[in-house]
Write a protein that holds these residues in place. Structure first.
Motif, PDB file in Angstrom:
ATOM      1  N   GLU A  37     112.703 -22.154  22.936  1.00  0.00           N
ATOM      2  CA  GLU A  37     113.012 -20.998  22.102  1.00  0.00           C
ATOM      3  C   GLU A  37     112.788 -21.353  20.642  1.00  0.00           C
ATOM      4  OE1 GLU A  37     116.685 -17.862  21.057  1.00  0.00           O
ATOM      5  OE2 GLU A  37     116.944 -19.428  22.571  1.00  0.00           O
ATOM      6  N   LEU A  38     112.216 -20.413  19.913  1.00  0.00           N
ATOM      7  CA  LEU A  38     112.082 -20.526  18.468  1.00  0.00           C
ATOM      8  C   LEU A  38     112.924 -19.437  17.832  1.00  0.00           C
ATOM      9  CD1 LEU A  38     110.652 -21.632  15.859  1.00  0.00           C
ATOM     10  CD2 LEU A  38     109.058 -19.723  16.165  1.00  0.00           C
ATOM     11  N   VAL A  39     113.778 -19.829  16.903  1.00  0.00           N
ATOM     12  CA  VAL A  39     114.624 -18.876  16.188  1.00  0.00           C
ATOM     13  C   VAL A  39     114.149 -18.785  14.746  1.00  0.00           C
ATOM     14  CG1 VAL A  39     116.957 -18.319  15.429  1.00  0.00           C
ATOM     15  CG2 VAL A  39     116.609 -19.428  17.648  1.00  0.00           C
ATOM     16  N   LEU A  40     113.790 -17.591  14.317  1.00  0.00           N
ATOM     17  CA  LEU A  40     113.473 -17.341  12.921  1.00  0.00           C
ATOM     18  C   LEU A  40     114.746 -16.879  12.228  1.00  0.00           C
ATOM     19  CD1 LEU A  40     110.081 -15.465  13.343  1.00  0.00           C
ATOM     20  CD2 LEU A  40     110.426 -17.865  12.742  1.00  0.00           C
ATOM     21  N   LEU A  41     115.083 -17.534  11.127  1.00  0.00           N
ATOM     22  CA  LEU A  41     116.375 -17.325  10.479  1.00  0.00           C
ATOM     23  C   LEU A  41     116.179 -16.924   9.017  1.00  0.00           C
ATOM     24  CD1 LEU A  41     119.529 -17.709  10.848  1.00  0.00           C
ATOM     25  CD2 LEU A  41     119.174 -20.017   9.970  1.00  0.00           C
ATOM     26  N   PRO A  42     115.924 -15.644   8.749  1.00  0.00           N
ATOM     27  CA  PRO A  42     115.782 -15.228   7.354  1.00  0.00           C
ATOM     28  C   PRO A  42     117.104 -15.349   6.602  1.00  0.00           C
ATOM     29  CG  PRO A  42     115.731 -13.322   8.823  1.00  0.00           C
ATOM     30  CD  PRO A  42     115.722 -14.528   9.694  1.00  0.00           C
ATOM     31  N   ALA A  43     117.018 -15.902   5.408  1.00  0.00           N
ATOM     32  CA  ALA A  43     118.220 -16.128   4.600  1.00  0.00           C
ATOM     33  C   ALA A  43     118.735 -14.817   4.024  1.00  0.00           C
ATOM     34  CB  ALA A  43     117.901 -17.102   3.464  1.00  0.00           C
ATOM     35  N   GLY A  44     120.035 -14.770   3.807  1.00  0.00           N
ATOM     36  CA  GLY A  44     120.636 -13.601   3.184  1.00  0.00           C
ATOM     37  C   GLY A  44     120.428 -13.651   1.682  1.00  0.00           C
ATOM     38  N   GLN A  45     121.314 -14.357   0.992  1.00  0.00           N
ATOM     39  CA  GLN A  45     121.175 -14.559  -0.444  1.00  0.00           C
ATOM     40  C   GLN A  45     121.040 -16.052  -0.686  1.00  0.00           C
ATOM     41  OE1 GLN A  45     120.730 -12.541  -3.225  1.00  0.00           O
ATOM     42  NE2 GLN A  45     120.302 -14.590  -4.010  1.00  0.00           N
ATOM     43  N   PRO A  46     119.791 -16.572  -0.702  1.00  0.00           N
ATOM     44  CA  PRO A  46     119.611 -18.010  -0.905  1.00  0.00           C
ATOM     45  C   PRO A  46     120.235 -18.440  -2.231  1.00  0.00           C
ATOM     46  CG  PRO A  46     117.546 -16.932  -0.288  1.00  0.00           C
ATOM     47  CD  PRO A  46     118.521 -15.855  -0.619  1.00  0.00           C
ATOM     48  N   TRP A  47     121.092 -19.434  -2.183  1.00  0.00           N
ATOM     49  CA  TRP A  47     121.837 -19.788  -3.397  1.00  0.00           C
ATOM     50  C   TRP A  47     120.970 -20.465  -4.443  1.00  0.00           C
ATOM     51  CZ3 TRP A  47     123.013 -24.827  -5.186  1.00  0.00           C
ATOM     52  CH2 TRP A  47     122.643 -25.864  -4.336  1.00  0.00           C
ATOM     53  N   GLN A  48     119.776 -20.962  -4.042  1.00  0.00           N
ATOM     54  CA  GLN A  48     118.888 -21.600  -5.008  1.00  0.00           C
ATOM     55  C   GLN A  48     117.776 -20.672  -5.495  1.00  0.00           C
ATOM     56  OE1 GLN A  48     117.718 -25.215  -2.874  1.00  0.00           O
ATOM     57  NE2 GLN A  48     119.119 -26.391  -4.136  1.00  0.00           N
ATOM     58  N   LYS A  49     117.826 -19.415  -5.069  1.00  0.00           N
ATOM     59  CA  LYS A  49     116.794 -18.475  -5.484  1.00  0.00           C
ATOM     60  C   LYS A  49     117.443 -17.196  -5.993  1.00  0.00           C
ATOM     61  CE  LYS A  49     113.203 -20.012  -2.248  1.00  0.00           C
ATOM     62  NZ  LYS A  49     112.247 -19.607  -1.185  1.00  0.00           N
ATOM     63  N   SER A  50     116.739 -16.521  -6.869  1.00  0.00           N
ATOM     64  CA  SER A  50     117.193 -15.218  -7.354  1.00  0.00           C
ATOM     65  C   SER A  50     116.035 -14.238  -7.259  1.00  0.00           C
ATOM     66  CB  SER A  50     117.683 -15.326  -8.806  1.00  0.00           C
ATOM     67  OG  SER A  50     116.635 -15.803  -9.644  1.00  0.00           O
ATOM     68  N   ASP A  51     116.358 -12.978  -7.404  1.00  0.00           N
ATOM     69  CA  ASP A  51     115.335 -11.931  -7.421  1.00  0.00           C
ATOM     70  C   ASP A  51     114.493 -11.916  -6.144  1.00  0.00           C
ATOM     71  OD1 ASP A  51     114.023  -9.766  -8.572  1.00  0.00           O
ATOM     72  OD2 ASP A  51     112.434 -11.025  -9.406  1.00  0.00           O
ATOM     73  N   VAL A  52     115.164 -12.048  -4.994  1.00  0.00           N
ATOM     74  CA  VAL A  52     114.448 -11.952  -3.727  1.00  0.00           C
ATOM     75  C   VAL A  52     114.402 -10.489  -3.290  1.00  0.00           C
ATOM     76  CG1 VAL A  52     115.055 -14.282  -3.011  1.00  0.00           C
ATOM     77  CG2 VAL A  52     116.523 -12.364  -2.340  1.00  0.00           C
ATOM     78  N   SER A  53     113.467 -10.181  -2.422  1.00  0.00           N
ATOM     79  CA  SER A  53     113.340  -8.813  -1.935  1.00  0.00           C
ATOM     80  C   SER A  53     114.545  -8.418  -1.096  1.00  0.00           C
ATOM     81  CB  SER A  53     112.064  -8.665  -1.101  1.00  0.00           C
ATOM     82  OG  SER A  53     110.919  -8.929  -1.875  1.00  0.00           O
TER      83      SER A  53
END
Length: 222
Positions: A37-53
């Motif tokens: 199994e492969l699980v793709l795990l999109p981050a919610g609010q990455p703490w090291q990034k800002s201004d994400v879609s």
């Protein structure tokens, strides 16, 4: 030792957007480790990034890309982090996954060279090994010495073959050096902004279904 019946790879990321580099990394480790199994795990609010879609767009693009991603491995998209309004931490997520699976599964966190170089900045990064293995994809010629010295020490001590990852639950590192793609989501977004006057032209480094979604929702335009 015989392989465990469940061999799960977890590929996390902002996925803004998900691109063919992510897909190639997933395919490579699916083959090397024999993932069930492969699980793709999109981050919610990455703490090291800002201004994400917006989370809904990144989740939708991830789901579209996952549909035809692998033919021999089950692919799922996890929403464990994507709807969190507070920063999400990989260690906390993996802890929950390990608690759920107990000792019945091999869990491997899949990362690329760019994440390796930042691994020492992750919160409680050493605890990752309490819950999962780490599979690292570094392109040919990548200078491993660029990584933090404490991270390198852990890598050398824990490095094993792919066979070991298949048959154990957590605690080891497998490094693959054959993946030659070097694709950046930042560069993709910039390319789209630069082509705003001719937005109908496809960006080659994203799957076709993802490009159509970007086009339809006018993402990454200034």
């Amino acid at each position: 030792m015989p392989p465990l019946s469940k061999r799960i790879g977890i590929l996390g990321g902002t996925f803004d957007p998900i691109h063919i580099g992510h897909l190639a990394l997933a395919r490579q480790f699916s083959r090397c480790i024999g993932l069930t199994e492969l699980v793709l795990l999109p981050a919610g609010q990455p703490w090291q990034k800002s201004d994400v879609s917006a989370a809904r767009h990144r989740l939708a693009m991830t789901c579209l890309a996952s549909a035809r991603m692998l033919s021999t491995t089950r692919v799922t998209v996890s929403t464990d982090e994507i709807y969190h309004s507070s920063p999400s931490y990989t260690t906390k997520t993996l802890s929950a996954w390990r608690k759920y699976h107990g000792t019945s599964a091999s869990l491997t966190l899949l990362i690329g060279a760019d994440q390796l170089l930042r691994l020492h900045t992750w919160k409680n990064w050493r605890r990752l090994f309490e819950f999962a293995h780490i599979g690292i994809a570094t392109r040919p010629g990548f200078d491993l010495s660029q990584a933090d010295a404490t991270v390198l020490n852990e890598i050398w001590q824990r490095s094993v073959s792919a066979d070991t990852l298949r048959s154990t639950t957590h605690g080891y590192v497998f490094r693959d050096t054959t993946l030659s793609l070097d694709i950046s989501a930042t560069d993709i977004r910039q390319s789209i902004r630069e082509r705003e006057c001719n937005f109908s032209r496809e960006i080659s480094n994203v799957p076709d279904v993802v490009w159509k979604y970007i086009h339809r929702h006018h993402l990454y335009q200034t």
